[in-house]
Design an enzyme around this catalytic site. Sequence first.
Site, PDB file in Angstrom:
ATOM      1  N   LYS A   1       2.745  11.341  -3.458  1.00  0.00           N
ATOM      2  CA  LYS A   1       1.695  10.672  -4.222  1.00  0.00           C
ATOM      3  C   LYS A   1       0.783  11.688  -4.934  1.00  0.00           C
ATOM      4  O   LYS A   1       0.226  11.393  -5.987  1.00  0.00           O
ATOM      5  CB  LYS A   1       0.873   9.808  -3.271  1.00  0.00           C
ATOM      6  CG  LYS A   1      -0.104   8.862  -3.940  1.00  0.00           C
ATOM      7  CD  LYS A   1      -0.675   7.921  -2.895  1.00  0.00           C
ATOM      8  CE  LYS A   1      -1.699   6.969  -3.479  1.00  0.00           C
ATOM      9  NZ  LYS A   1      -2.202   6.058  -2.417  1.00  0.00           N
TER      10      LYS A   1
ATOM     11  N   ASP B   1       0.877  -1.169   0.000  1.00  0.00           N
ATOM     12  CA  ASP B   1       0.000   0.000   0.000  1.00  0.00           C
ATOM     13  C   ASP B   1       0.916   1.221   0.000  1.00  0.00           C
ATOM     14  O   ASP B   1       1.536   1.534   1.008  1.00  0.00           O
ATOM     15  CB  ASP B   1      -0.894  -0.040   1.257  1.00  0.00           C
ATOM     16  CG  ASP B   1      -1.708   1.241   1.432  1.00  0.00           C
ATOM     17  OD1 ASP B   1      -1.667   2.115   0.538  1.00  0.00           O
ATOM     18  OD2 ASP B   1      -2.379   1.375   2.477  1.00  0.00           O
TER      19      ASP B   1
ATOM     20  N   GLU C   1      -7.354   0.602  -4.224  1.00  0.00           N
ATOM     21  CA  GLU C   1      -7.323   0.517  -2.769  1.00  0.00           C
ATOM     22  C   GLU C   1      -8.654   0.042  -2.164  1.00  0.00           C
ATOM     23  O   GLU C   1      -8.655  -0.877  -1.346  1.00  0.00           O
ATOM     24  CB  GLU C   1      -6.874   1.865  -2.187  1.00  0.00           C
ATOM     25  CG  GLU C   1      -5.373   2.049  -2.385  1.00  0.00           C
ATOM     26  CD  GLU C   1      -4.901   3.496  -2.385  1.00  0.00           C
ATOM     27  OE1 GLU C   1      -5.692   4.381  -2.016  1.00  0.00           O
ATOM     28  OE2 GLU C   1      -3.739   3.734  -2.764  1.00  0.00           O
TER      29      GLU C   1
END
Lengths: 606, 245
Positions: A69, A8, A167
Amino acid sequence: MTRIVGIDLGTTNSLIAYMDGQTPRVIAGRNERGMVSSVVAMTDNGLIVGDPAKEHLVRNPERTIYSVKRFMGKSLEDVSEELTYFPYKLQEQGGVIRIQIGDKTYSPPQISAMILRELKRRAEEHLGEDITKAVITVPAYFNDSQRQATKDAGLIAGLDVLRIINEPTAASLAYGLQKKTQGTIAVYDLGGGTFDISILKLKDGIFEVLATNGNTYLGGDDFDRTLVNLLLNEIREQHGCSLDQYPDQMQALRLEAERAKIRLSDEQKTMVVLELPSGHGVFRRQITRDQLEGLTTALVEQTLGPCRLALKDAGLQPAQIDEVVLVGGSTRMPLVRRRVQDLFGKVPHSELNPDEVVALGAAVQADILSGGTQDMLLLDVTPLSLGIETMGGVVSPLIRRNTTIPASAKEMFTTYVDGQTSVDIHILQGERELAQDNRSLARFQLKVPPLPAGVPRIEVMFLIDANGILHVTARDVRTGLTQSVEVKPSYGLSDEEVERMIGESFKFAAEDLKARQIIEARTEAEAIIKATEKALELGGHLIDSAETTAIKTALAELQAARAGDEHRGIRARIADLEKATHHLAEVLMDTSLKEALQNKKLSELT
Amino acid sequence: MTMDGTQKTPMKRSELQMARSMCWHCQSEITGEYFCEQCVKVQPLSKEMDYFTCLGLPRLLNIDLGALEAKFYELSRTFHPDFYQRKTESEQSISLGNSAMLNTAYRTLKDPIQRAEYLLRLEAGSAKDIRTSPPADLFEEILTLQEDLEAYRSASDQNPAAVARLRDKLTTDRELLEQRQREMDRRLFELFTRWDALHSRQSRTDPASPDFQKDATAVLKEMREILSNRTYLRNIVNDLTATTA
């Protein structure tokens, strides 16, 4: 069989997990923490990644990168509104953001690769084997460029990214594995920088995504900013001090705001304390949960629109959702929980750790790919419509949003002019009518044999694979010959650039190692310094003054070495100190402490 | 049943499903359903295969959605790239292509309107003379509505009463159109049933007979008309909803 890990790669924190038999597990570091802060510090001693890099946010703000990100697959223009929030300089080259640190620039995938390498190292240490294959999660609403950038980050880190998964769907895998749920679930995923909503149907081990929506620019970072802005104004009014002049103070304020926000999830009020630049005193302010909620209501409301759209696309009413699952650290906020509960009319689930559930799901998907778990299958969708620009700048859609992937569409192209030898094709992603309002993905040129207008017939196949990444192939219908299509991404690194970055990453890995060795040597030095001080306190009277002086000298030398950058020097001084305290340790053992200290080294005497 | 070969006998699915009768890998003859029995390699679905065949359904319009979903899940488990990760590149590519086709087939058949439109495309050969332009009366109506919409959009705030009147008129118009949409849908589903009845009678009536052809063409023609009018109606209703919201 090579092991595949699940990663993740988050805005604020990243995690790595693997399948231990039938159970997915997050791999914790030496500090017992499963999460690695997604922070990279470029210090004079090399790279520092993760939690130790976090302290550099304040100490070294221009050289410490966080929330990278948000820049993945983006151009400078895309992030223009938030540039002021970041202490480091950003540029753009070839449609890709470059972060300037000193005289070097780094693309977001390179920075992400540094975080990935840290996770990889952690897993290798824990599992005692090389890790080369991974499943990496991305927000469901990530577009093609952002997914490709994530894949590039994996490559640069020396990881073969076998699958990019969404996700919220990863979370549903972990959730479904544990609960054996059947029915319709909504996964509400509010992380550090992104928001996703996914509606899934779970039946007999099939996890079918019915619809997804979201906002890749909405998350915990934005909540923090509302608080930061309030505090900035108050500090300016009350102390006559503009903190925006001080990057280090801005970072300290940001971190303090984040901590206050987190505390307010459990408490009704909290205190923010910030030491201001010299001469301005200390800023103290109490903040209540109500005040925070007042500041962030509008942001939480922004997540509800996508929820309603996803429900509409899935053809469902809120009452038809059997369960609501919360994912992401920001869902700990009571306001978020209340609003989600209001919308769906039921209490959302949060029994799984919202920080870990995505990584756990990635490990489950990795296990499916490696042939372990065979009874579960994820059928995901593409979050955005894919189309091509036609005459007049209008988009002609080829693959609609929420189409199950893999998905393909064919389109026939011909020429308008006699003897025309190429056709330009512009691919876009988005829901708007006009090309200019959508995200440009790529452009390419079809080669056409010179023939009268309208005679050539080139069939182009657009295929979105199970990663949500587009592939294009073309075939001349008259000859049956396929032609390779050189697609130039509008916002992505070229293959050559990725190659070069893979090469450079080996160099970073060496620097990385150096920095880690220093950190480890320092940590060990600290432990032995403490132990020695305690031993002197306990047994100083049992040895003669010459010995005490020798120990104190060795202690001082280690303290001096610890401040330096040479891990070998630190190690040598540690050895010296251990030698100098050898007798003291023996004496201590011979005394009344003997029993308790039996078979223990002095360094363990803390 | 005619013997000249012009009428397709319902073939066994396994014969239709394969791109060719020879395995792409070991060249042995394919007898299995999706995999070569000799070398166990997955076989590409034929590009010519229609979606009904792909999902194991007869070419009818009223379908069992539960059975459709079950077949889709079963085939997803057969073809999904997740299960080909450790296979050769050729097998991965076949898995990708088969999955993409399966997903398109399922999406098309799941929705009744797309299903009917797809059937019309498949049957286009037997219904070539079907007209596609909207009937003149509907066209007129839509033009008038668009003028009203334009007037409403450009109406100034200086005459709120007139704006309100216009708005009421547009709302009434929209409700009438929505009523018509519902009638169209009802008629469309009647035609679904007629089409299906005609084709389940196929074994008794000679499909090549002029009567059968005439009936089938009439059903297809009316369906196409409704589907095309439905699109025009939907667009104008969406416009009305968006503007008067």
